[in-house]
Enzyme design. Sequence first.
Site, PDB file in Angstrom:
ATOM      1  N   THR A  31       0.874  -1.172   0.000  1.00 36.73           N
ATOM      2  CA  THR A  31       0.000   0.000   0.000  1.00 36.73           C
ATOM      3  C   THR A  31       0.908   1.218   0.000  1.00 36.73           C
ATOM      4  O   THR A  31       1.655   1.453   0.949  1.00 36.73           O
ATOM      5  CB  THR A  31      -0.935   0.006   1.228  1.00 36.73           C
ATOM      6  OG1 THR A  31      -1.843  -1.088   1.107  1.00 36.73           O
ATOM      7  CG2 THR A  31      -1.724   1.301   1.309  1.00 36.73           C
TER       8      THR A  31
ATOM      9  N   LYS B 160      -7.522   1.506  -2.973  1.00 32.07           N
ATOM     10  CA  LYS B 160      -7.192   1.143  -1.587  1.00 32.07           C
ATOM     11  C   LYS B 160      -7.383   2.344  -0.660  1.00 32.07           C
ATOM     12  O   LYS B 160      -7.831   2.208   0.475  1.00 32.07           O
ATOM     13  CB  LYS B 160      -5.754   0.618  -1.511  1.00 32.07           C
ATOM     14  CG  LYS B 160      -5.248   0.271  -0.101  1.00 32.07           C
ATOM     15  CD  LYS B 160      -5.887  -0.991   0.477  1.00 32.07           C
ATOM     16  CE  LYS B 160      -5.525  -1.229   1.931  1.00 32.07           C
ATOM     17  NZ  LYS B 160      -4.228  -1.878   2.134  1.00 32.07           N
TER      18      LYS B 160
ATOM     19  N   LYS C  41       0.094   5.315   8.440  1.00 32.44           N
ATOM     20  CA  LYS C  41       0.833   5.400   7.178  1.00 32.44           C
ATOM     21  C   LYS C  41      -0.161   5.518   6.021  1.00 32.44           C
ATOM     22  O   LYS C  41      -0.025   6.386   5.151  1.00 32.44           O
ATOM     23  CB  LYS C  41       1.706   4.157   6.981  1.00 32.44           C
ATOM     24  CG  LYS C  41       2.603   4.230   5.746  1.00 32.44           C
ATOM     25  CD  LYS C  41       2.973   2.847   5.204  1.00 32.44           C
ATOM     26  CE  LYS C  41       1.843   2.265   4.374  1.00 32.44           C
ATOM     27  NZ  LYS C  41       2.187   1.033   3.637  1.00 32.44           N
TER      28      LYS C  41
END
Lengths: 291, 291
Positions: free
Chosen positions: A100, A175, A243
Site C-alpha cells: 500500500t 485502496k 501510514k
Amino acid sequence: MTDSAAPRTVAFLGLGVMGFPMAGHLAKAGHAVTVYNRTTAKAEAWAARHGGKHAGTPAEAAQGADVVFMCVGNDDDVRQVAGDALRGMKPGAILADHTTASAEVAREMAAKAAERGIAFLDAPVSGGQAGAENGVLTVMVGGDPAAFATAEPLMRAYGRSVVLMGDSGAGQLTKMVNQICIAGLVQALAEGMSFAQKAGLDAHKVVDVISKGAAQSWQMENRAKTMLDDKFDFGFAVDWMRKDLSICLNEARRNGATLPVTALVDQFYADVQKLGGGRWDTSSLMKRLGR
Amino acid sequence: MTDSAAPRTVAFLGLGVMGFPMAGHLAKAGHAVTVYNRTTAKAEAWAARHGGKHAGTPAEAAQGADVVFMCVGNDDDVRQVAGDALRGMKPGAILADHTTASAEVAREMAAKAAERGIAFLDAPVSGGQAGAENGVLTVMVGGDPAAFATAEPLMRAYGRSVVLMGDSGAGQLTKMVNQICIAGLVQALAEGMSFAQKAGLDAHKVVDVISKGAAQSWQMENRAKTMLDDKFDFGFAVDWMRKDLSICLNEARRNGATLPVTALVDQFYADVQKLGGGRWDTSSLMKRLGR
C-alpha cells in the site's frame, strides 16, 4: 490454492506478515518461486518450508522471472526494492507491487519499468494477515490490461477478488477509498460502543440488535465485541493505518477532496500511539474514549 | 403479518409514515384497532382502508384498549399524547411508545403511567418507512418484563426483531447507539465516495470491490450508489437525524460519553439543511463535500 494458472517462474520480494503467506500460496499453486527478504533468516525459513529458492538481492531473485511480486513497507521501500528488481528483470516481464503506497510512486515505477520494456502493476490488497493466510485477499490493480491478464491468474493463488481498476495508480487510489471509508466508520463504532457502556446498557446485546439494521458493518460484526472486551492485540495495526491515512490525506491535497473526519481520526490515532498502541488493532480508537 | 398473538383491543396514536403502516399490520393480524391522528383526515383514510375505528382524542382512542401504541414526533409530542392517552386507559393496560425520544421522557412517562397502574414501554424502532411497510422493523424496548411479554407478540405484527433491552429508557438508549454508529459511518462513506470521484476512479466499481471486505456496511451496500448518482429524495430525512443526534448529544452530556465525530457530523447536517436538504436522505452528507 488454484491450479488454473500455468506454472511460471516467479519471484516474491518482501516476506512480512502479508508477503510470507502470499508467496507460500504461489509455491503451493505450482509456480517456481524465488524469494528475497531484507532479513535473510526469514527468506531461509520460507525456502525451508516451501522448497523454493532464496536470493541475496531483489535483482538476483528477479532474474529470469516472468512475474515479480513485491510487498514491502512504504514509498521509499518500493523505490528501493523495485528499482533494484528492475535491474535484474528481463524485458516483457511484469512487476506487481502489493505494497500500500502512493499513486505517485506507482506512476513513477510504471514509467521506470516501461523504459526497460517491463510492465508495472500497482496491486495493493485488503483482507489483512488472515486474508493473506487463507488466500482470500481483495487485490485492487492499476496498470496495463495485457499485463493484468497475465498476472491475474497467478494472483488468484491468494486473491479471492482480483480487479483491474484503471491505469497506473488506480489500484492505490482504490485502496485509499477503502481506508477512508474504514477510518470514520471505526470511530463511529467506537463512539457508539463507548456510549453504550456509559449508558449502562448490555453493550454486547446492543450489538446483536443493531447489527441487523442500517448501522450494520463488517467492523461492527468483527470488531465491536473485541472493543467492548478491551482486546486490541490482533488485526491491522494503528501504525500502518496512520501510514495509509497519510497517503490518503496527501492525495486529497492533490485531487481537492475534503476529508474532515478522516483527518480528525488520523489525529485520534496519534493519541492511540501516545497511549502505546501503535501495534494495537485500528479498533483501539475505543481506548481514547474510555468506558 | 402474524397470527401467533391472540386478538386484542388496541389503539394506535400517530399515523405518520411509520405509524400508518404499523397500525395497518396490527389490523391485518386480527386485532381490533382504534386510531387517533392529530390531522383527522389521515385517521379517516386509515379507518377506511383497514376497517378499524378512529377517535377524536388520544384518551378516547385508548378507552378499553389492552395495549395502546403510539408513534409521534418528539419529546413534547410524547408528553402531550401519552399524557392524554393515560387519562383514557384502564389499569393493567400497557402504553408502548415507538417514538424516538429521550430516555428522560421515557422514564418520566413510565412514572406517570405507574401512578395509574399502567405499564409504559419505550420502544423506538429502526428500519425506516420501508421497514414499517414491510413489517420488518427492529424494535428496541425498555420497561417492565411482564408488560414486554404481553406486548411483544403484538409488536411482531411489524417487527422482525423485538428485544427487551432493560429498564425504562433502555430502548431509547439503544436507538441512540444505533444513530451514533450511523452518523460517522455515513460521513466516512461520503468522504470515500467523494474522494473516489475526485481521483477519477470508476466509483461504482470501487464500491463493488471494497464492499467485499472490511469497509463493508449496510450503508455502503444500500446508499453508496445513490450518493454517486446524486439521488437523495428518499430514505431517512436529515431533519429527523438532527432531532435524533440532538437526543444523543444531550444524553452524552449526562452520561459522560465523548462523541467528537457524532457532534461534528451533526454540524455537517446543519450545512445540508442550509443547502435546502432537510428532507433529503442522511446520505446527502455527500452534497457538502462536492464531486
